[in-house]
Design a protein around this motif. Structure first.
Motif, PDB file in Angstrom:
ATOM      1  N   GLU A   1       0.838  -1.215   0.000  1.00  0.00           N
ATOM      2  CA  GLU A   1       0.000   0.000   0.000  1.00  0.00           C
ATOM      3  C   GLU A   1       0.866   1.256   0.000  1.00  0.00           C
ATOM      4  OE1 GLU A   1      -2.683  -0.308   3.286  1.00  0.00           O
ATOM      5  OE2 GLU A   1      -4.113  -1.573   2.170  1.00  0.00           O
ATOM      6  N   ALA A   2       2.007   1.208   0.673  1.00  0.00           N
ATOM      7  CA  ALA A   2       2.918   2.363   0.669  1.00  0.00           C
ATOM      8  C   ALA A   2       3.435   2.638  -0.740  1.00  0.00           C
ATOM      9  CB  ALA A   2       4.075   2.118   1.626  1.00  0.00           C
ATOM     10  N   ALA A   3       3.753   1.581  -1.487  1.00  0.00           N
ATOM     11  CA  ALA A   3       4.224   1.757  -2.855  1.00  0.00           C
ATOM     12  C   ALA A   3       3.144   2.406  -3.725  1.00  0.00           C
ATOM     13  CB  ALA A   3       4.648   0.413  -3.443  1.00  0.00           C
ATOM     14  N   GLN A   4       1.913   1.967  -3.557  1.00  0.00           N
ATOM     15  CA  GLN A   4       0.805   2.543  -4.328  1.00  0.00           C
ATOM     16  C   GLN A   4       0.594   4.004  -3.939  1.00  0.00           C
ATOM     17  OE1 GLN A   4      -0.961   1.236  -6.745  1.00  0.00           O
ATOM     18  NE2 GLN A   4      -0.855  -1.002  -6.578  1.00  0.00           N
ATOM     19  N   ALA A   5       0.558   4.272  -2.644  1.00  0.00           N
ATOM     20  CA  ALA A   5       0.262   5.626  -2.173  1.00  0.00           C
ATOM     21  C   ALA A   5       1.349   6.620  -2.567  1.00  0.00           C
ATOM     22  CB  ALA A   5       0.086   5.610  -0.656  1.00  0.00           C
ATOM     23  N   GLN A   6       2.618   6.171  -2.535  1.00  0.00           N
ATOM     24  CA  GLN A   6       3.726   7.077  -2.830  1.00  0.00           C
ATOM     25  C   GLN A   6       4.177   7.017  -4.284  1.00  0.00           C
ATOM     26  OE1 GLN A   6       6.924   6.790   0.182  1.00  0.00           O
ATOM     27  NE2 GLN A   6       5.429   5.859   1.588  1.00  0.00           N
ATOM     28  N   ASN A   7       3.545   6.118  -5.062  1.00  0.00           N
ATOM     29  CA  ASN A   7       3.928   5.905  -6.462  1.00  0.00           C
ATOM     30  C   ASN A   7       5.437   5.671  -6.590  1.00  0.00           C
ATOM     31  OD1 ASN A   7       3.607   5.608  -9.227  1.00  0.00           O
ATOM     32  ND2 ASN A   7       3.908   7.800  -9.626  1.00  0.00           N
ATOM     33  N   LYS A   8       5.917   4.760  -5.779  1.00  0.00           N
ATOM     34  CA  LYS A   8       7.328   4.388  -5.821  1.00  0.00           C
ATOM     35  C   LYS A   8       7.461   2.949  -6.303  1.00  0.00           C
ATOM     36  CE  LYS A   8       9.481   7.218  -2.160  1.00  0.00           C
ATOM     37  NZ  LYS A   8      10.220   7.118  -0.881  1.00  0.00           N
ATOM     38  N   PRO A   9       8.503   2.666  -7.059  1.00  0.00           N
ATOM     39  CA  PRO A   9       8.755   1.255  -7.396  1.00  0.00           C
ATOM     40  C   PRO A   9       9.209   0.500  -6.155  1.00  0.00           C
ATOM     41  CG  PRO A   9      10.557   2.626  -8.168  1.00  0.00           C
ATOM     42  CD  PRO A   9       9.507   3.576  -7.653  1.00  0.00           C
ATOM     43  N   ILE A  10       9.065  -0.798  -6.206  1.00  0.00           N
ATOM     44  CA  ILE A  10       9.468  -1.674  -5.099  1.00  0.00           C
ATOM     45  C   ILE A  10      10.838  -2.272  -5.413  1.00  0.00           C
ATOM     46  CG2 ILE A  10       8.953  -3.866  -3.925  1.00  0.00           C
ATOM     47  CD1 ILE A  10       5.964  -3.245  -4.522  1.00  0.00           C
ATOM     48  N   LEU A  11      11.733  -2.193  -4.452  1.00  0.00           N
ATOM     49  CA  LEU A  11      12.986  -2.920  -4.532  1.00  0.00           C
ATOM     50  C   LEU A  11      12.799  -4.175  -3.680  1.00  0.00           C
ATOM     51  CD1 LEU A  11      16.602  -1.452  -4.065  1.00  0.00           C
ATOM     52  CD2 LEU A  11      15.976  -3.791  -3.487  1.00  0.00           C
ATOM     53  N   LEU A  12      12.716  -5.307  -4.348  1.00  0.00           N
ATOM     54  CA  LEU A  12      12.492  -6.578  -3.676  1.00  0.00           C
ATOM     55  C   LEU A  12      13.816  -7.337  -3.588  1.00  0.00           C
ATOM     56  CD1 LEU A  12      10.607  -8.825  -2.545  1.00  0.00           C
ATOM     57  CD2 LEU A  12      10.310  -9.590  -4.913  1.00  0.00           C
ATOM     58  N   SER A  13      14.238  -7.632  -2.371  1.00  0.00           N
ATOM     59  CA  SER A  13      15.484  -8.370  -2.138  1.00  0.00           C
ATOM     60  C   SER A  13      15.137  -9.688  -1.461  1.00  0.00           C
ATOM     61  CB  SER A  13      16.432  -7.554  -1.267  1.00  0.00           C
ATOM     62  OG  SER A  13      17.604  -8.283  -0.966  1.00  0.00           O
TER      63      SER A  13
ATOM     64  N   PRO B   1      21.662 -13.549  -3.574  1.00  0.00           N
ATOM     65  CA  PRO B   1      20.451 -12.749  -3.398  1.00  0.00           C
ATOM     66  C   PRO B   1      19.788 -12.446  -4.738  1.00  0.00           C
ATOM     67  CG  PRO B   1      22.376 -11.338  -3.248  1.00  0.00           C
ATOM     68  CD  PRO B   1      22.886 -12.749  -3.341  1.00  0.00           C
ATOM     69  N   LEU B   2      18.474 -12.450  -4.741  1.00  0.00           N
ATOM     70  CA  LEU B   2      17.716 -12.039  -5.916  1.00  0.00           C
ATOM     71  C   LEU B   2      17.278 -10.599  -5.695  1.00  0.00           C
ATOM     72  CD1 LEU B   2      16.445 -12.998  -8.628  1.00  0.00           C
ATOM     73  CD2 LEU B   2      14.341 -13.415  -7.331  1.00  0.00           C
ATOM     74  N   THR B   3      17.587  -9.750  -6.660  1.00  0.00           N
ATOM     75  CA  THR B   3      17.281  -8.330  -6.550  1.00  0.00           C
ATOM     76  C   THR B   3      16.362  -7.946  -7.699  1.00  0.00           C
ATOM     77  OG1 THR B   3      19.520  -8.000  -5.669  1.00  0.00           O
ATOM     78  CG2 THR B   3      18.280  -6.028  -6.306  1.00  0.00           C
ATOM     79  N   MET B   4      15.098  -7.706  -7.405  1.00  0.00           N
ATOM     80  CA  MET B   4      14.105  -7.408  -8.434  1.00  0.00           C
ATOM     81  C   MET B   4      13.450  -6.059  -8.163  1.00  0.00           C
ATOM     82  SD  MET B   4      14.278 -10.025 -10.464  1.00  0.00           S
ATOM     83  CE  MET B   4      12.810  -9.876 -11.488  1.00  0.00           C
ATOM     84  N   PHE B   5      13.162  -5.358  -9.243  1.00  0.00           N
ATOM     85  CA  PHE B   5      12.490  -4.065  -9.154  1.00  0.00           C
ATOM     86  C   PHE B   5      11.095  -4.212  -9.737  1.00  0.00           C
ATOM     87  CE2 PHE B   5      17.010  -3.312  -9.110  1.00  0.00           C
ATOM     88  CZ  PHE B   5      17.177  -2.352  -8.120  1.00  0.00           C
ATOM     89  N   LEU B   6      10.078  -3.838  -8.945  1.00  0.00           N
ATOM     90  CA  LEU B   6       8.687  -4.068  -9.296  1.00  0.00           C
ATOM     91  C   LEU B   6       7.918  -2.757  -9.363  1.00  0.00           C
ATOM     92  CD1 LEU B   6       7.868  -6.821  -6.584  1.00  0.00           C
ATOM     93  CD2 LEU B   6       9.298  -7.069  -8.636  1.00  0.00           C
ATOM     94  N   THR B   7       6.873  -2.762 -10.156  1.00  0.00           N
ATOM     95  CA  THR B   7       5.895  -1.680 -10.092  1.00  0.00           C
ATOM     96  C   THR B   7       5.087  -1.847  -8.805  1.00  0.00           C
ATOM     97  OG1 THR B   7       4.267  -2.981 -11.304  1.00  0.00           O
ATOM     98  CG2 THR B   7       5.737  -1.579 -12.608  1.00  0.00           C
ATOM     99  N   PRO B   8       4.362  -0.834  -8.367  1.00  0.00           N
ATOM    100  CA  PRO B   8       3.581  -0.982  -7.131  1.00  0.00           C
ATOM    101  C   PRO B   8       2.550  -2.108  -7.168  1.00  0.00           C
ATOM    102  CG  PRO B   8       3.831   1.345  -7.663  1.00  0.00           C
ATOM    103  CD  PRO B   8       4.365   0.573  -8.836  1.00  0.00           C
ATOM    104  N   ASP B   9       2.155  -2.551  -8.373  1.00  0.00           N
ATOM    105  CA  ASP B   9       1.235  -3.688  -8.464  1.00  0.00           C
ATOM    106  C   ASP B   9       1.986  -5.011  -8.616  1.00  0.00           C
ATOM    107  OD1 ASP B   9       2.122  -3.238 -11.010  1.00  0.00           O
ATOM    108  OD2 ASP B   9       0.143  -3.198 -11.944  1.00  0.00           O
TER     109      ASP B   9
END
Length: 693
Positions: free
Chosen positions: A32-44, A106-114
């Protein structure tokens, strides 16, 4: 100040709780924070025993400069792949699709807020080196791309999701009558081609143990009498046991070998690797009498009970792993300086230990240390020193005791003490099977303590939970949890019948069908029907480091279905084979678990029940039948007659004169009672032991 990970139970997540990175666990708050702030997700994604995860953490996640950039541009989510294999599975597949090469940790993936991935990799150094981009320079570029190339990312995401969907098996292969032995024969041919005749194992460096494939080869000997198949297994197990993949002092196997020769491993010790290798070595000993295999099983099982199992007061579950690093250096706990070894031993011990462990050769680890491997046999060093074999073995044993005592004084690798249902199930089966073969009641009791802990702690309101630590059980269980646990219960039932184990097995099988089965197309999803919605719901059948959940589910349901004459279980297994038939026909050697289920459908398993009043004779029959259990299901202890839930066809009935007899059922067909052990062994296709050097 601690970030959002401070309240987690995962040791891996807690390792990052004091990072300057504002980490979140995967969950509603972060998404929800990613959606609200329109930030991409850094998933580690990583795990606590992972060496390169630690390296990236020290270089980047503990660095305030890197953390400031991460916090400014991303919502940062840290995932323990052992707790959330559902998330890891999806984004490993996405990494492969985006980069056209396997992932890892480590797997480092960058995601859209969805949650849709648009860029990714594995380990990134802080500054560019060795052809890898620097993480610090990469981060603002990815953040900028997210905000300025929205249309391109959406187009890529559409194509990626279509590709992931196409990787799933489809219902077009539902003709069960088309199933044949051809994929089994094809898999055997592929494995013989991949086999390393010189050093054992499959493929080149890095070399993994591949216990699922080796178990399949062992079946080829047990069923088809392929002596080359037994050679492939024994040669590999011998090379692994003599090499540095095996802990020569403490027992147990490391994750994999960095070289072709099984010499230098990555030093983490995982529960699941040892859980799968333990019964493989025990069953191979059953066919060969090789004392090396017995020694490996004994030291590994004792190490598991001593170092990897919670005590009885804590429930008796098995811990997950030992770290690769100690004092932030990989392998430091395990490696030796020559002078240290020589100083610890008598001259007689060192004269044997040096040639045996390769200490008289150049260092094999970073050009200055020795990682112990058995480079010569005991017989060879005995002959060279002109002493008898027994004396040489005693000197090696005393050497190991002294060096192990020294090693235990070092700072040990960290232990991940979370208890995972699926990995525990694998180890319960491994300990029980080894205990059955070697008549070690302490190992069997170890397995029973663990299954009782799982049932008491991780089975709540008719559903399994996936993980336990710090008095907290949580997370919906996955397909592997149910399938592996059902399979291990079938092993326990053969060794020491307990009504509670049979009841638990039935509950698990029913929940498996109710919550995971694809009623339309067949097969089982990795997540339950009421699981959190992710961008994909995988249904996989290929084996990896662990056997495929769909394969083990099909095996266990098929066996339980025949045992209980339950058509629902048999039908689910048949439909699972049908949905994957096209896939395992094309890539046979990657589907050994499903092929085992296929083999048992084409040639139904033999269910053997012994009855009689002479316990000594009954035990002799059970022991003689043990090799049969490499490819069948033996119900050694008869179901008590008074248990109404036991199937009528298999209820224990003592003969009037107490004569030992056997009843054999193959699928739905049962033979007349047999009172000759020789005849029973012929029916069960028991081969004699083969001497393998």
């Amino acid at each position: 100040m601690p970030n959002h990970l401070a309240a987690e139970t995962s040791p891996y997540l807690l390792q990052h709780a004091d990072n300057p990175v504002d980490w979140y666990p995967w969950g509603k708050e972060a998404l929800e924070a990613a959606q609200a702030q329109n930030k991409p997700i850094l998933l580690s994604i990583g795990y606590s025993a992972c060496h390169w995860c630690h390296v990236m953490a020290h270089e980047s996640f503990e660095d305030k400069e890197v953390a400031a950039v991460m916090n400014a541009h991303f919502i940062n989510i840290k995932v323990d792949r052992e707790e959330r294999p559902d998330i890891d599975q999806i984004y490993q597949s996405a990494h492969h699709a985006l980069n056209h090469r396997p992932g890892g940790w480590p797997l480092t993936m960058f995601l859209t807020p969805d949650q849709k991935p648009f860029f990714g990799g594995t380990y990134f150094p802080k500054q560019a080196r060795h052809g890898l981009p620097g993480f610090l320079q990469l981060l603002p570029k990815i953040a900028s791309a997210y905000h300025t190339r929205t249309a391109d990312i959406e187009q890529q995401n559409t194509a990626l999701l279509q590709l992931l969907a196409q990787s799933q098996p489809t219902s077009s292969a539902m003709d069960n009558s088309a199933l044949s032995r051809q994929p089994i024969d094809h898999a055997w041919q592929q494995l013989t081609q991949q086999f390393d005749e010189q050093y054992g194992g499959f493929g080149k460096a890095p070399k993994f143990p591949h216990p699922v494939e080796l178990q399949f080869c062992l079946r080829r000997y047990a069923i088809d009498n392929h002596t080359h198949a037994l050679h492939m297994v024994t040669h590999t197990l011998k090379k692994m046991a003599q090499g540095g993949l095996y802990d020569q002092l403490g027992g147990g196997f490391y994750r994999y070998s960095t070289d072709r020769y099984w010499r230098i491993p990555h030093f983490e010790k995982m529960l699941y690797d040892n859980a799968l290798l333990l019964p493989l070595y025990a069953e191979t000993w059953l066919l060969t009498d090789n004392p090396l295999f017995k020694q490996v099983v004994t030291k590994t099982a004792d190490w598991i009970m001593h170092d990897m199992q919670a005590d009885a007061a804590a429930g008796g579950g098995y811990f997950s792993s030992l770290d690769a690093d100690s004092e932030q250096v990989e392998g430091k706990y395990y490696i030796w300086e020559q002078a240290t070894v020589q100083a610890a031993l008598t001259s007689e011990e060192y004269a044997i230990a040096a040639p045996y462990f390769g200490l008289d050769r150049p260092p094999n680890f970073e050009n200055q240390y020795w990682h112990l491997e058995a480079v010569q046999t005991v017989a060879e060093v005995a002959a060279a020193n002109r002493i008898n074999l027994e004396t040489a073995q005693q000197l090696i044993n005393s050497t190991c005791e002294k060096l192990l005592a020294i090693r235990t004084q070092r700072i040990p690798p960290a232990r991940d003490e979370k208890i995972l249902t699926s990995w525990n199930a694998l180890m319960i089966k491994g300990m029980a099977r080894a205990g059955q073969i070697f008549e070690r009641t302490d190992w069997i009791h170890s397995a029973q303590h663990a299954i009782d802990f799982i049932r008491a702690t991780l089975w709540k309101d008719g559903r399994l939970l996936a993980t336990f630590k710090d008095d907290k059980a949580h997370l919906n269980a996955y397909l592997d949890d149910y399938a592996f646990l059902l399979d291990c219960l079938l092993t326990l039932l053969q060794i020491d019948f307990r009504q509670s184990d049979l009841d638990f097995a039935i509950h698990l099988a029913d929940t498996l069908l109710d919550q995971f089965e694809d009623k339309t197309a067949g097969g089982f999803f990795f997540t339950s029907h009421d699981h959190e919605t992710l961008i994909q719901r995988p249904k996989t059948g290929h084996d990896g480091a662990m056997p495929a959940g769909n394969g083990i589910a099909a095996i266990a349901l098929q066996r339980l279905g025949y045992l209980l004459s339950e058509s629902r279980y048999l039908k689910a297994a048949e439909q699972t084979l049908a949905i994957f038939s096209a896939t395992f026909t094309q890539h046979a050697s990657s589907y050994c678990s499903l092929l085992t289920a296929l083999e048992e459908q084409l040639d139904p398993i033999r269910i053997v029940q012994l009855t009689g009043q002479n316990e000594t004779e009954l035990q002799a029959w059970r022991t003689a039948l043990l090799p049969c259990s490499l490819h069948t299901l033996i119900v050694a202890p008869p179901f008590p007659y008074e248990l109404s839930r036991s199937p009528d066809s298999l209820m224990g009935r003592s003969t009037q004169n107490g004569t030992t007899r056997a009843r054999v059922c193959m699928g739905r067909r049962c033979l007349p009672e047999i009172d000759s052990l020789h005849e029973l062994l012929q029916i069960c296709k028991v081969h004699g032991k083969i001497a393998i050097s």
